[in-house]
Design a protein around this motif. Structure first.
Motif, PDB file in Angstrom:
ATOM      1  N   GLY A 298      -9.306   6.534   5.895  1.00 21.41           N
ATOM      2  CA  GLY A 298     -10.029   6.721   7.165  1.00 21.41           C
ATOM      3  C   GLY A 298     -10.660   5.391   7.435  1.00 21.41           C
TER       4      GLY A 298
ATOM      5  N   LEU B 118      -8.435   8.497  11.180  1.00 17.30           N
ATOM      6  CA  LEU B 118      -7.933   9.076   9.850  1.00 17.30           C
ATOM      7  C   LEU B 118      -6.568   9.439   9.530  1.00 17.30           C
ATOM      8  CD1 LEU B 118     -10.029  11.394   7.877  1.00 17.30           C
ATOM      9  CD2 LEU B 118      -8.079  12.598   8.413  1.00 17.30           C
TER      10      LEU B 118
ATOM     11  N   THR C 128     -18.408  14.255   0.017  1.00 17.29           N
ATOM     12  CA  THR C 128     -18.239  14.847   1.283  1.00 17.29           C
ATOM     13  C   THR C 128     -17.629  16.090   0.903  1.00 17.29           C
ATOM     14  OG1 THR C 128     -18.259  12.782   2.631  1.00 17.29           O
ATOM     15  CG2 THR C 128     -17.580  14.901   3.618  1.00 17.29           C
TER      16      THR C 128
ATOM     17  N   ILE D 181     -11.860  17.887  11.738  1.00 15.50           N
ATOM     18  CA  ILE D 181     -11.240  19.031  11.282  1.00 15.50           C
ATOM     19  C   ILE D 181     -12.040  20.356  11.380  1.00 15.50           C
ATOM     20  CG2 ILE D 181      -9.530  19.539   9.386  1.00 15.50           C
ATOM     21  CD1 ILE D 181      -9.737  17.119   8.404  1.00 15.50           C
TER      22      ILE D 181
ATOM     23  N   LEU E 260      -6.035  21.795   4.263  1.00 15.74           N
ATOM     24  CA  LEU E 260      -5.973  20.726   5.079  1.00 15.74           C
ATOM     25  C   LEU E 260      -4.804  20.471   5.822  1.00 15.74           C
ATOM     26  CD1 LEU E 260      -7.656  18.338   6.016  1.00 15.74           C
ATOM     27  CD2 LEU E 260      -6.514  17.004   3.933  1.00 15.74           C
TER      28      LEU E 260
ATOM     29  N   ILE F 277      -5.872  10.664   1.643  1.00 20.12           N
ATOM     30  CA  ILE F 277      -6.501  10.377   2.989  1.00 20.12           C
ATOM     31  C   ILE F 277      -7.342   9.224   3.353  1.00 20.12           C
ATOM     32  CG2 ILE F 277      -8.477  11.438   4.203  1.00 20.12           C
ATOM     33  CD1 ILE F 277      -8.497  13.998   2.849  1.00 20.12           C
TER      34      ILE F 277
ATOM     35  N   ALA G 194     -16.536   9.053   6.105  1.00 26.00           N
ATOM     36  CA  ALA G 194     -15.788  10.075   5.562  1.00 26.00           C
ATOM     37  C   ALA G 194     -16.360  11.276   6.385  1.00 26.00           C
ATOM     38  CB  ALA G 194     -15.677  10.215   4.067  1.00 26.00           C
ATOM     39  N   GLU G 195     -17.539  11.671   6.028  1.00 25.57           N
ATOM     40  CA  GLU G 195     -18.171  12.941   6.743  1.00 25.57           C
ATOM     41  C   GLU G 195     -17.923  12.996   8.328  1.00 25.57           C
ATOM     42  OE1 GLU G 195     -22.185  15.516   6.491  1.00 25.57           O
ATOM     43  OE2 GLU G 195     -22.164  13.467   5.829  1.00 25.57           O
TER      44      GLU G 195
ATOM     45  N   ILE H 277     -14.612  18.320   0.869  1.00 27.10           N
ATOM     46  CA  ILE H 277     -13.126  18.286   1.594  1.00 27.10           C
ATOM     47  C   ILE H 277     -12.468  19.874   1.169  1.00 27.10           C
ATOM     48  CG2 ILE H 277     -11.101  17.099   1.810  1.00 27.10           C
ATOM     49  CD1 ILE H 277     -12.406  14.891   0.746  1.00 27.10           C
TER      50      ILE H 277
ATOM     51  N   VAL I  13      -3.689  11.434   7.157  1.00 28.43           N
ATOM     52  CA  VAL I  13      -3.444  11.974   5.838  1.00 28.43           C
ATOM     53  C   VAL I  13      -1.865  12.132   5.613  1.00 28.43           C
ATOM     54  CG1 VAL I  13      -3.947  14.487   4.606  1.00 28.43           C
ATOM     55  CG2 VAL I  13      -5.482  13.375   6.667  1.00 28.43           C
TER      56      VAL I  13
ATOM     57  N   LEU J 235     -14.154  13.416   8.892  1.00 24.83           N
ATOM     58  CA  LEU J 235     -13.564  14.656   8.472  1.00 24.83           C
ATOM     59  C   LEU J 235     -14.095  15.831   9.278  1.00 24.83           C
ATOM     60  CD1 LEU J 235     -13.769  13.906   4.725  1.00 24.83           C
ATOM     61  CD2 LEU J 235     -11.679  14.873   5.992  1.00 24.83           C
TER      62      LEU J 235
END
Length: 226
Positions: A74, A61, A7, A160, A15, A72, A153-154, A9, A63, A157
């Motif tokens: 999740g 998630l 994925t 964001i 971030l 990170i 994850a995808e 990032i 961070v 994330l």
């Protein structure tokens, strides 16, 4: 330890910036903290900042931004990597074994906030290394299963939002809001001070002083006039 190539990032500095921006916008748009999806604390503990996403549907998630790197962690409750999907109810083997000691110590120190037992993926970036790393768990899971190995994850994330347009599309649906002016959102994305006028434009019904107080407490730049 494997590189994370599953994925895309953004780098840790970007971030960090995005987590701050999104949390500020959620403070402006929602008086009720429990309704907010994006959260941020500039000083979770000395030298450590924390950002989070909680979609209210059981997925989250976290961070950690630290002097030694960024971590990170999740949890997608529908992922086959969830401890709740396993017969033993345990974290998937190897999930944390290769996490750098400094980052793992902070994770464990913030156990109540970070929910380390609820995890479906863990990724980190050390120091100035541009590569995101992960543990051996991902190789083991790929070998034993045809299911999605990224642990959601995808999906997570994706909360964001990197542009004002993307945030406006999401927020108008989530908050059932009026059409949000992109110029006002862009001011927050650009790091400009938050003013009473900006808050009124984005959320006319918001208690302006309460929003400014909360933003200031969390380290955002504000201006009381304007």
């Amino acid at each position: 330890m494997p590189n994370w190539n599953f994925t895309t990032i953004i780098d840790s500095d970007k971030l960090h910036q995005q987590m701050r921006i999104l949390a500020a916008l959620d403070i402006i748009l929602s008086e009720e903290e429990w309704l907010r999806v994006h959260r941020y604390e500039a000083e979770l503990q000395p030298g450590v900042a924390w950002g989070s996403i909680d979609n209210g549907a059981g997925d989250h998630l976290h961070v950690l931004f630290t002097p030694s790197g960024t971590l990170i962690k999740g949890f997608d409750h529908e992922s086959p990597l969830s401890p709740h999907a396993r017969d033993d109810g345990e974290v998937y083997p190897g999930m944390y074994d290769e996490v750098p000691k400094a980052l793992r110590a902070i994770l464990e120190n913030q156990e109540e906030r970070m929910d380390p037992e609820d995890v479906t993926f863990c990724i980190w970036q050390e120091g100035n290394d541009p590569e995101w790393k992960t543990g051996s768990w991902i190789q083991a899971f790929i070998e034993e299963s045809e299911d999605d190995a990224t642990g959601g994850a995808e999906f997570l994330l994706g909360y964001i939002e990197e542009t004002p347009e993307a945030f406006a599309d999401w927020a108008e649906g989530y908050y059932e809001s009026h059409e949000l002016p992109l110029s006002a959102i862009a001011e927050v994305y650009e790091g400009k001070p938050v003013t009473p006028g900006l808050i009124r434009i984005l959320c006319p019904e918001r208690d302006v002083e309460a929003a400014l107080d909360e933003l200031q407490q969390r380290g955002y730049v504000i201006e009381r006039m304007g």
